[in-house]
Enzyme design. Structure first.
Site, PDB file in Angstrom:
ATOM      1  N   ASP A 227      99.445  69.346 -20.593  1.00  0.00           N
ATOM      2  CA  ASP A 227      99.636  68.105 -19.851  1.00  0.00           C
ATOM      3  C   ASP A 227     100.236  67.021 -20.747  1.00  0.00           C
ATOM      4  OD1 ASP A 227      99.447  66.383 -17.663  1.00  0.00           O
ATOM      5  OD2 ASP A 227      97.388  66.982 -17.214  1.00  0.00           O
TER       6      ASP A 227
ATOM      7  N   ASP B  40     100.892  65.866  -8.730  1.00  0.00           N
ATOM      8  CA  ASP B  40      99.444  65.698  -8.583  1.00  0.00           C
ATOM      9  C   ASP B  40      99.074  65.562  -7.120  1.00  0.00           C
ATOM     10  OD1 ASP B  40      98.757  65.932 -11.189  1.00  0.00           O
ATOM     11  OD2 ASP B  40      98.496  63.793 -11.575  1.00  0.00           O
TER      12      ASP B  40
END
Ligand code: GLA
Length: 723
Positions: free
Chosen positions: A454, A524
């Site tokens: 990430d 997301d």
């Protein structure tokens, strides 16, 4: 294929070709390098007569200073302060490269010992031509580069439209289409770390007016870079739209030392006369064969823990999730954020990045106990890290405050959680540390199959504590060079590891990172309706194997929208299928639906993940429905998706005609993920490819289910098999 044909004396044309495309240059020695043509494959006769027909009349890699007001690809301040560069062809080198060809057109300044190789590369099995430049300073002192684009392409004016992707966090990869008008169209990124949330470094140009999916001439361009970029199209007073793509030069002027070579990232170009879907198929094939880690390996079906438990990680919970995904037929479990931090346990997002030791309060048996559990459940194990980052609240920052990006004399600007900071990847010690994050995890647990990598912060304050004061403007470029070095080391040691590029969702969907990464997290936002739009946009440039696409809870955690499970499954199944949900909150009936979907996805996985895409009805056309399909290259199998986007009484939806089938073969149609109490009228029926492509099938607007289960959503997945 690549050939050099020499006509009249001192007249050298370079014909760079793939099986269906040609790019032609005039590389006459001592003259400027001219771009003559890019498009459909030409015969050698046509190549020879190009100039007589009226070819592009544009310098292939224009440099600033000797050609008036036009935009340029390169701008240099030479060591004596001279701001002009005058490049002529020195020689042409053509070599074989991995079954394709590499052409280096070596340009030299007329006066200064300053050289540029303009490079073009082809592959044997793809319709993509990559171009980049290698800029070499042989002057005695440094020169300063203030523009260093990867490539330039003129587009003949007419009715040319640009299609590009824009968006934001949780709303990535939205499609924008507009005609090119006089003036400058600029698409750019300045995030520093991630580069595809707000705009993408890939575009398409439809040359025959309003963009069409399955017809018309289209040029595609994808800049293969992980950092700040700029794509610009200047529609000036000439006959051309002038397209440039490369590293964003803003605040990045580069002091090129004597003898140093600056290599720009590759710009991948492709052309198709089969519309935008044709260009997508070209990019997908090239990507899978050459530009995406493990592009030929089927992706596993996984459960990611994030939306199921967020930071609430513990051993029993992980075991339960692993058991549940295994029981549904999944193949991999990924433990997301929240598993680490010893002095500062990662209970929320405000601490511990950089402290990659296991939180033993949550996980007494460490990662190895989890790996063992996964093995017991018959699945593989994956883990989340965010190795380029730290927090002000962390042991790493306490030890190495000099490792973070910040300007001298200034306080660091913090991000997520009010404490997050970006590590300075220009610093080799930081590169070693980031490599060790992966290396330590993998050394301790070599069975780990998957890493979710990430990156949740941008470069918020320009400044390197490592770079010299006169090289501070190198920060954005050196960050990505450092990132590339780390990724190269990881891949050299762990070639088989699956790595996902996540960056607050879709911040790293680009061909700059994909050589090291298997896939990216599209967004997301897991809301199935919004995913139809985002995955549609993403599909223009990236194949389904790269698109992490997960079934999540209802109401959705980002949009609060309640979408039935059937529709959520049908959308997720058009990408790399996964789940992002707490299975223990699902009903038995929902579990069964997912189990069946996973089993059916396994059947169609090769078609979806390695097939050719044909987009049929765009959600952006507001026709109430979106539809696309994947066909095997042999055209013996296909999967058709249909998603209704809105619901009104007595609404009229278009009947969707298919594409990509063999008109002369017969296909049996079977519905997947069926919830209706009765089969569709055409269930099991056989139709010719011609009929399906000319007439399509009438898809019911609603599902036939018990009255109390009826709702306003409808979607279908059809499997077509040639007999
Ligand atoms: C980012 C990612 C999410 C999740 C969280 C964890 O937002 O995009 O998928 O991993 O971080 O903190």
């Amino acid at each position: 294929m690549l050939a050099v044909c020499f006509g009249a004396a001192a007249y050298g044309q370079v014909h760079i070709s793939t099986s269906r495309t040609s790019l032609v240059l005039d590389a006459s020695e001592g003259q400027k390098l001219m771009m003559l043509y890019y498009g459909d494959r030409l015969s050698e006769d046509d190549v020879r007569n190009l100039k007589a027909a009226g070819a592009f009349n544009a310098e292939a890699y224009p440099a600033y200073g000797m050609s008036g007001a036009s935009e340029t690809a390169l701008a240099v301040t030479h060591s004596d302060g001279n701001m002009s560069t005058d490049l002529i062809v020195d020689n042409v080198e053509i070599s074989d490269k991995d079954g394709g060809k590499l052409a280096k057109i070596c340009l030299k300044d007329k006066v200064y010992p300053f050289y540029v190789n303009v490079c073009y590369r082809t592959y044997p099995d793809s319709e993509v031509i990559e171009t980049w430049s290698e800029i070499e300073n042989r002057e005695k002192k440094p020169v300063v580069l203030t523009e260093f684009y990867s490539g330039f392409l003129p587009l003949r004016r007419g009715d040319v439209w640009i299609s590009h992707l824009y968006g934001s966090w949780a709303n990535e990869a939205k499609l924008a289409q507009e005609p090119l008008m006089p003036g400058m169209k600029v698409i750019k990124n300045k995030d520093g770390v991630r580069n595809s949330h707000t705009a993408h470094s890939e575009v398409m140009f439809s040359l025959d007016g309003k963009p069409m999916e399955n017809s018309g001439r289209v040029i595609g361009a994808a800049l293969c870079y992980s950092g700040n970029y700029e794509l610009k199209v200047d529609t000036d007073d000439s006959e051309y739209h002038r397209f440039f793509a490369g590293i964003n030069p803003d605040n990045s002027s580069y002091r090129l030392a004597s003898k140093e070579v600056f290599k720009t990232p590759e710009l991948a170009l492709t052309y198709s006369d089969e519309g935008m879907s044709g260009v997508s198929r070209n990019f997908h094939r090239w990507g899978r064969n050459h530009r995406i880690a493990h592009g030929d390996v089927p992706r596993k079906i996984l459960l990611n823990s994030w939306e199921g438990v967020y930071f609430d990680i513990n051993e029993a919970g992980m075991d339960q999730m692993m058991g549940d995904i295994a029981s549904m037929g999944g193949e991999l479990f990924v433990m997301d954020d929240g598993w680490f931090g010893v002095k500062y346990p990662r209970l929320t997002d405000n601490c511990a990045l950089g402290d990659w030791g296991v939180d033993r309060n949550k996980l007494p048996g460490g990662v190895s106990a989890l790996v063992k559990m996964a093995e017991d459940h018959g699945i593989r194990f994956g883990i989340w890290i965010e190795p380029e980052m730290t927090n002000t609240v962390s042991e790493l920052y306490e030890k190495h405050p000099d490792w973070v990006i910040k300007a001298p004399k200034r306080e660091p600007v913090t991000g997520r959680g009010g404490t997050q900071l970006v590590l300075d990847l220009s610093n080799p010690e930081v590169q070693d540390f980031i490599f060790s994050v992966v290396d330590d995890i993998m050394t301790a647990n070599p069975e780990i199959d998957y890493i979710k990598w990430d990156a949740n912060m941008n470069i918020a304050n320009h400044g390197s504590q490592y770079l010299a004061s006169d090289n501070q403007s190198h920060l954005y470029i050196e960050y990505h060079r450092g990132f590339a070095k780390v990724c190269d080391r990881i891949r050299a040691k762990y070639p088989d590891l699956v790595i996902q590029a996540c960056a607050s969702g879709g911040g790293r969907a680009n061909y700059g990172v994909l050589p090291w990464f298997d896939e990216f997290w599209v967004s997301d936002n897991t809301d199935a309706l919004q995913r139809v739009y985002m995955q549609w946009g993403t599909s223009y440039f990236f194949p389904a194997i790269t698109m992490g696409s997960h079934i999540s809870a209802a109401p959705n955690h980002q949009t609060s929208r309640t979408i039935p499970l059937k529709y959520r499954i049908d959308v997720a199944m058009s990408g790399r299928l996964g789940m992002e949900i707490q299975p223990k909150n699902m009903t038995q009936e929902e579990i069964t639906l997912c189990r069946n979907a996973i089993a059916q996805y396994k059947q169609i996985r090769p078609v979806v993940q390695f097939g050719d895409i044909y987009r049929l009805v765009s959600p952006y056309d507001n026709l109430g429905v979106a539809s696309l399909m994947y066909c095997t290259p042999e055209k013996d199998e296909a999967v058709f998706y249909w998603w209704k986007l809105e619901h009104f009484c007595n609404q009229h939806l278009p009947r969707v005609t298919m594409a990509g089938l063999d008109p002369d073969r017969n296909y049996k149609v079977v519905e997947l993920n069926r919830i209706d109490s009765e089969p569709l009228p055409f269930e099991g029926a056989v139709f010719s490819g011609r009929f399906l492509m000319e007439n399509g099938l009438e898809i019911p607007y609603t599902h036939k289910v018990d009255y109390h289960r009826q709702n306003d959503w409808a979607s279908r997945v059809l499997y077509l098999e040639a007999l």
